[in-house]
Write a protein that holds these residues in place. Structure first.
Motif, short mmCIF file in Angstrom:
data_model
loop_
_atom_site.label_atom_id
_atom_site.label_comp_id
_atom_site.label_asym_id
_atom_site.label_seq_id
_atom_site.Cartn_x
_atom_site.Cartn_y
_atom_site.Cartn_z
N GLU A 1 0.81 -1.22 0.00
CA GLU A 1 0.00 0.00 0.00
C GLU A 1 0.84 1.27 0.00
OE1 GLU A 1 -2.95 0.10 3.05
OE2 GLU A 1 -4.22 -1.44 2.09
N ASN B 1 3.15 4.38 -4.48
CA ASN B 1 2.29 5.40 -5.09
C ASN B 1 1.93 5.01 -6.53
OD1 ASN B 1 0.86 7.82 -5.31
ND2 ASN B 1 2.65 8.94 -6.05
N SER C 1 -1.44 2.88 -8.64
CA SER C 1 -2.79 2.36 -8.42
C SER C 1 -3.27 1.45 -9.55
CB SER C 1 -3.78 3.52 -8.27
OG SER C 1 -3.76 4.35 -9.43
N SER C 2 -2.62 1.52 -10.71
CA SER C 2 -3.08 0.77 -11.87
C SER C 2 -1.91 0.07 -12.55
CB SER C 2 -3.76 1.71 -12.87
OG SER C 2 -4.05 1.06 -14.08
N LYS D 1 -2.26 -4.13 -1.83
CA LYS D 1 -3.38 -3.77 -2.70
C LYS D 1 -3.16 -4.36 -4.08
CE LYS D 1 -1.26 0.70 -3.95
NZ LYS D 1 -1.39 2.17 -3.89
N GLU E 1 -5.20 -1.80 -10.19
CA GLU E 1 -6.39 -1.80 -11.03
C GLU E 1 -6.05 -2.37 -12.41
OE1 GLU E 1 -7.75 2.20 -11.15
OE2 GLU E 1 -8.08 2.33 -8.97
#
Length: 286
Positions: free
Chosen positions: A119, A122, A124-125, A208, A211
């Motif tokens: 997590e 930095n 996210s995808s 995480k 995406e």
């Protein structure tokens, strides 16, 4: 002459009795195929424990890669597995072998696969991995698991679909992948791995999924139980149990975490089985 016939009759009766005794004492044996993923180590050892302790089987566990696991069920060299990730991860194997195996349906709902990061990173995808600075921070590597695994094939496709020319997928093992992730996490270093849930690493670290806007990895999946043709006829009690075997990600996570914290797979599985008597009895139709 009558005396001779009497002795002969007694001998026949004795032979028949011996034959029946041998048949009654015949070993109950079964072979379980599995891949060395933490999730499948947990589930296969729980199934092994129930088969041995509750149904009296001698169980042989066959650790193989995904392809040989499916092929072994199809050709009958293995009896069963509880490690079929469907409908996506093992789709190619199901397409190839579906007429040669019996799919008993899901034993666990709500699984997922994909690229996984801590997590603190930095990003996210998956698209972010195409950025030069991100690829450089990762030393151009995604840490994978065993070659031939469904998640590895999906990741090769993701590299192509997302144009990740500066990133390579490294073949490894599930254990080595988790060790590298833990090491990087402890040092707060950037890392991307091929991840899936359920897995103990999500209980131990804050992670995480990246995406996946192109849908390469699909959505939620299930883990199915798949057995060889004919098992229902010659191992009826084992078949009935395997057909009923069903548990939750939390159940599996408990066994996985116990193993990761130092218990042997056998001891962790036995402890879970012993502490879930009602659930096990339900699998056995009691």
């Amino acid at each position: 002459m009558k005396k001779g016939l009497g002795l002969l009759s007694l001998a026949l009766v004795a032979a028949l009795a011996a034959g029946c005794a041998d048949k009654g004492s015949e070993k109950k044996e079964i072979k379980l195929a599995y891949v060395a993923w933490d999730s499948e180590i947990a589930s296969t050892n729980v199934v092994k424990t129930v088969l041995e302790d509750k149904l009296g089987y001698d169980v042989e566990m066959l650790q193989v890669d995904a392809g040989p696991m499916w092929a072994g069920i199809a050709d009958g060299s293995a009896d069963a597995m509880v490690a079929a990730w469907l409908p996506g991860t093992h789709a190619s194997y199901m397409e190839k072998y579906q007429s040669e195996v019996d799919d008993l349906g899901p034993n666990l709902e709500g699984t997922r696969i994909g690229l996984t990061v801590p997590e603190y990173m930095n990003v996210s995808s998956i698209e972010d991995l195409a950025k030069a600075d991100v690829a450089k921070s990762l030393q151009g590597q995604i840490i994978g698991i065993e070659p031939g695994a469904g998640i590895m094939m999906a990741t090769e496709k993701a590299l192509e679909q997302y144009g990740l020319k500066d990133v390579k997928l490294l073949e490894s093992s599930s254990a080595a992948m988790a060790q590298q992730l833990q090491s990087a996490y402890d040092k707060q270093q950037p890392i991307v791995v091929t991840g899936w849930t359920p897995h103990w690493m999500f209980a131990k670290m804050k992670l995480k999924y990246l995406e996946d806007p192109k849908g390469v990895y699909g959505g939620d999946e299930q883990i199915h139980t798949v057995v060889r043709k004919g098992l229902k006829d010659d191992r009826q009690d084992a078949y009935a149990f395997l057909d009923s075997f069903n548990w939750t990600p939390d159940d599996m996570a408990k066994v996985m975490v116990d193993i990761q914290e130092g218990q042997s797979p056998e001891d962790a599985a036995k402890a879970w089985v012993d502490s879930h008597e009602d659930q096990v009895n339900a699998w056995l139709g009691k």
